[in-house]
Structures are given as structure tokens and as C-alpha cells.
Write a protein that holds these residues in place. Structure first.
Motif, PDB file in Angstrom:
ATOM      1  N   GLU A   7     -27.657 -68.592 -11.466  1.00  0.00           N
ATOM      2  CA  GLU A   7     -28.178 -69.056 -12.764  1.00  0.00           C
ATOM      3  C   GLU A   7     -29.218 -67.832 -13.132  1.00  0.00           C
ATOM      4  OE1 GLU A   7     -30.829 -72.612 -15.258  1.00  0.00           O
ATOM      5  OE2 GLU A   7     -29.837 -72.849 -13.260  1.00  0.00           O
ATOM      6  N   GLY A   8     -29.020 -67.452 -14.321  1.00  0.00           N
ATOM      7  CA  GLY A   8     -30.093 -66.464 -14.824  1.00  0.00           C
ATOM      8  C   GLY A   8     -29.871 -66.170 -16.381  1.00  0.00           C
ATOM      9  N   ARG A  12     -30.932 -60.201 -19.208  1.00  0.00           N
ATOM     10  CA  ARG A  12     -31.633 -59.521 -17.881  1.00  0.00           C
ATOM     11  C   ARG A  12     -31.208 -59.729 -16.599  1.00  0.00           C
ATOM     12  NH1 ARG A  12     -34.431 -62.286 -20.951  1.00  0.00           N
ATOM     13  NH2 ARG A  12     -35.540 -61.436 -22.619  1.00  0.00           N
ATOM     14  N   LEU A  13     -29.946 -59.420 -16.253  1.00  0.00           N
ATOM     15  CA  LEU A  13     -29.205 -59.646 -15.106  1.00  0.00           C
ATOM     16  C   LEU A  13     -30.181 -59.026 -13.923  1.00  0.00           C
ATOM     17  CD1 LEU A  13     -25.670 -58.795 -15.912  1.00  0.00           C
ATOM     18  CD2 LEU A  13     -26.435 -61.018 -15.902  1.00  0.00           C
ATOM     19  N   PRO A  14     -30.275 -60.029 -12.878  1.00  0.00           N
ATOM     20  CA  PRO A  14     -31.032 -59.790 -11.657  1.00  0.00           C
ATOM     21  C   PRO A  14     -30.326 -58.959 -10.578  1.00  0.00           C
ATOM     22  CG  PRO A  14     -30.282 -62.023 -11.579  1.00  0.00           C
ATOM     23  CD  PRO A  14     -29.769 -61.398 -12.876  1.00  0.00           C
TER      24      PRO A  14
END
Length: 66
Positions: A7-8, A12-14
Motif C-alpha cells: 500500500e502506498g 510518491r512511490l517508495p
């Protein structure tokens, strides 16, 4: 081959740059930015931000499917 779901925020991909061979988005990009109204410039800018994140995390020669 393993698939992991996390999940995110797609804006703003982690993940580090150049880390995936394939990125698939089924039904996500068109929902981003709805808080600005579906057909506004601000919503379109948020969707482009998501596309930019997809490009950022793809390896050279990788495939992004939206």
C-alpha cells in the motif's frame, strides 16, 4: 516469480529508481486527482505525476502498462 502488493501513494512511490522490469496499473491512474475534480488541470497534473513515478522506477527497457 513472486508478486508482492504494498500500500502506498502512487504519486510518491517508495522504491528506488530503475528497480522494476514491469509496472502494471489496472484502474488506478484515472482515479488519482479526483479531489480536484475529474476533468481539471490539477487532476491531470496529478495523473501525470503518477506516470512520472512509473517511468522513474522502471529499469531501462522496462515495460509500463496502464
Amino acid at each position: 516469480m513472486y508478486v508482492t502488493c504494498r500500500e502506498g501513494d502512487a504519486r510518491r512511490l517508495p522504491f528506488p529508481d530503475d528497480c522494476f522490469d514491469v509496472v502494471v496499473s489496472a484502474g488506478l491512474v484515472h482515479t488519482v486527482g479526483r479531489e480536484f475534480g475529474q476533468k481539471t488541470a490539477a487532476a491531470a497534473a496529478e495523473r501525470m505525476r503518477v506516470i512520472g513515478e512509473v517511468v522513474k522506477v522502471l529499469k531501462g527497457g522496462g515495460v509500463g502498462m496502464v
